[in-house]
Design a protein around this motif. Sequence first.
Motif, PDB file in Angstrom:
ATOM      1  N   LEU A 119       5.067   4.762   2.834  1.00  0.00           N
ATOM      2  CA  LEU A 119       5.391   5.886   3.722  1.00  0.00           C
ATOM      3  C   LEU A 119       6.014   5.385   5.021  1.00  0.00           C
ATOM      4  N   SER A 160       0.846  -1.201   0.000  1.00  0.00           N
ATOM      5  CA  SER A 160       0.000   0.000   0.000  1.00  0.00           C
ATOM      6  C   SER A 160       0.878   1.246   0.000  1.00  0.00           C
ATOM      7  N   GLY A 161       0.263   2.372  -0.300  1.00  0.00           N
ATOM      8  CA  GLY A 161       0.976   3.649  -0.207  1.00  0.00           C
ATOM      9  C   GLY A 161       1.354   3.950   1.231  1.00  0.00           C
ATOM     10  N   THR A 162       0.484   3.593   2.162  1.00  0.00           N
ATOM     11  CA  THR A 162       0.768   3.820   3.580  1.00  0.00           C
ATOM     12  C   THR A 162       1.978   2.996   4.018  1.00  0.00           C
ATOM     13  N   ALA A 174      -3.116   9.429   5.928  1.00  0.00           N
ATOM     14  CA  ALA A 174      -2.056   8.422   5.761  1.00  0.00           C
ATOM     15  C   ALA A 174      -0.682   9.042   5.564  1.00  0.00           C
ATOM     16  N   THR A 175      -0.625  10.320   5.155  1.00  0.00           N
ATOM     17  CA  THR A 175       0.676  10.979   5.001  1.00  0.00           C
ATOM     18  C   THR A 175       1.467  10.896   6.303  1.00  0.00           C
ATOM     19  N   ASN A 208      -3.931   2.271  -4.780  1.00  0.00           N
ATOM     20  CA  ASN A 208      -5.251   2.003  -4.217  1.00  0.00           C
ATOM     21  C   ASN A 208      -6.297   2.105  -5.341  1.00  0.00           C
ATOM     22  N   LYS A 217      -7.004   5.579  -7.016  1.00  0.00           N
ATOM     23  CA  LYS A 217      -5.936   6.387  -7.602  1.00  0.00           C
ATOM     24  C   LYS A 217      -5.972   6.315  -9.139  1.00  0.00           C
ATOM     25  N   SER A 253       0.778   5.414  -4.439  1.00  0.00           N
ATOM     26  CA  SER A 253      -0.292   4.485  -4.062  1.00  0.00           C
ATOM     27  C   SER A 253      -0.960   3.921  -5.310  1.00  0.00           C
ATOM     28  N   GLY A 303      -2.010  -1.388  -3.415  1.00  0.00           N
ATOM     29  CA  GLY A 303      -0.558  -1.472  -3.559  1.00  0.00           C
ATOM     30  C   GLY A 303       0.064  -0.100  -3.436  1.00  0.00           C
ATOM     31  N   THR A 324      -3.866  17.397   3.637  1.00  0.00           N
ATOM     32  CA  THR A 324      -3.585  16.090   3.044  1.00  0.00           C
ATOM     33  C   THR A 324      -4.432  15.014   3.703  1.00  0.00           C
ATOM     34  N   PHE A 325      -4.312  13.813   3.151  1.00  0.00           N
ATOM     35  CA  PHE A 325      -4.974  12.643   3.703  1.00  0.00           C
ATOM     36  C   PHE A 325      -4.187  12.159   4.927  1.00  0.00           C
ATOM     37  N   ALA A 369       1.445  10.096  -3.522  1.00  0.00           N
ATOM     38  CA  ALA A 369       0.426   9.052  -3.701  1.00  0.00           C
ATOM     39  C   ALA A 369      -0.640   9.443  -4.728  1.00  0.00           C
ATOM     40  N   GLU A 370      -0.928  10.752  -4.830  1.00  0.00           N
ATOM     41  CA  GLU A 370      -2.023  11.201  -5.695  1.00  0.00           C
ATOM     42  C   GLU A 370      -1.528  11.693  -7.053  1.00  0.00           C
ATOM     43  N   ASP A 430       5.197  12.744  -0.385  1.00  0.00           N
ATOM     44  CA  ASP A 430       4.000  11.916  -0.528  1.00  0.00           C
ATOM     45  C   ASP A 430       3.372  12.232  -1.887  1.00  0.00           C
TER      46      ASP A 430
END
Length: 406
Positions: free
Chosen positions: A93, A88-90, A117-118, A218, A221, A216, A228, A114-115, A194-195, A192
């Motif tokens: 990180l 995962s992206g998390t 999870a950052t 996810n 995304k 990410s 992943g 941000t989200f 992820a996006e 980060d």
Amino acid sequence: MALALRLGATGDGALGENIRLFPGRPVATARPRQRILLSPPSLVGGELASLDHTLASGWIAPAGPVPEAFEAAIRAATGTEQGLAVSSGTAALHLGYRVLGVERGDEVWTSTLTFVATIAPAVQMGARPRFLDVTADSWTLDPDMLETRLRQAANKGKLPRAVVPVDLYGQSCDLDAIVTLCGRWGVPVLCDSAEALGAEYHGRPVGKGAALAAFSFNGNKIITAGGGGALVSDDAGLIARARHLATQAKETAPHYQHETTGYSYGLSSVLAAVGLAQIGALQDRVAARRAVFARYALRLSDLPGIAFMPEPGWGRSSRWLSVLTVDPARFGTSREQVRQALDAAGVESRPVWKPLHLQPAFRGAAFHGNGVSGHLFDRGLCLPSGAMLPEEQDRVIDTIRACYRG
Ligand SMILES: *Cc1c(COP(=O)(O)O)cnc(C)c1O
């Protein structure tokens, strides 16, 4: 029994169609009006062949040729020397924080907009977050504010262990400015991203330039592996260390030997096979998301009080999500009323990320504000941005236009 997966739109716009992995009853052609989702997963077409090939090869664990090929594709897409595919992206990180040496009591600084999870993995490791505001012209970490705070922290001898800017909604932060500042005080940057896979910064792919960047895959995304993430870098040592930790920190020995504890963060070959098929279509996806954004902007920008997320000169956003702001005084309707009208019309939309300094989970954390993130949370709305039929996007546009009270 047929196994049906509810998936989002494919390239030919079959939103919400049931796609069967195994032969079953024919897929119904007539479909009811579907709810239009913010960013549903959608297939590019090569996934079944990629899965078939992977399963037939017998390599299905989180190791072997398929994750390796996916990592090569990630390196190519980000222009980086080293890449590690994880679950995962998390997780990416978390590994980033580990290899940068974050420990209990350390400070980690990030953009407040941000989200969760950052910063969540760092907080779970016992680090103390410090949230900084964003600039109005990029919605990403404010380098001037960062400079002021780094200088003050250096004077007090309390520099952060890491600075974590965020590439928001597909829009790169001003990474070179941030890396230069942090470099002055020897603070590493974990970006980060992820996006923002597929976006550009000063003509190069997002992901390059920081000590580490996390992505990410996810389901929501721009491309997905069905779940992943990835950690990329030009530093082979950092990625080797992350790879070691991602696979339970096993030392080289015939028995199980551990100098430290790691994680089970490997990406299954089955998921990597899906990611590999999807990443081949990355630039098509960026073009499609940018076209969705352009159509919203064309059809809504004339409305008083409506403005769109800016794209600063340094970058080319992937427009992962199309985001607008509503000024209630000029538009005559609030952002929340617009969101509710869309909901009633069968359209999912969401307020901009609630700034982390306002989250009860981080009550008491240090925060340096300039008013921008709070303002964006009050007024910002994320619109459906995945593959859509033109008439579906028209439903979103017409619903927003009907909210105007001039
Ligand atoms: C999606 C996302 C993540 C987390 O990625 P997962 O793969 O869902 O763990 C982290 N940071 C940001 C900014 C995200 O949007």
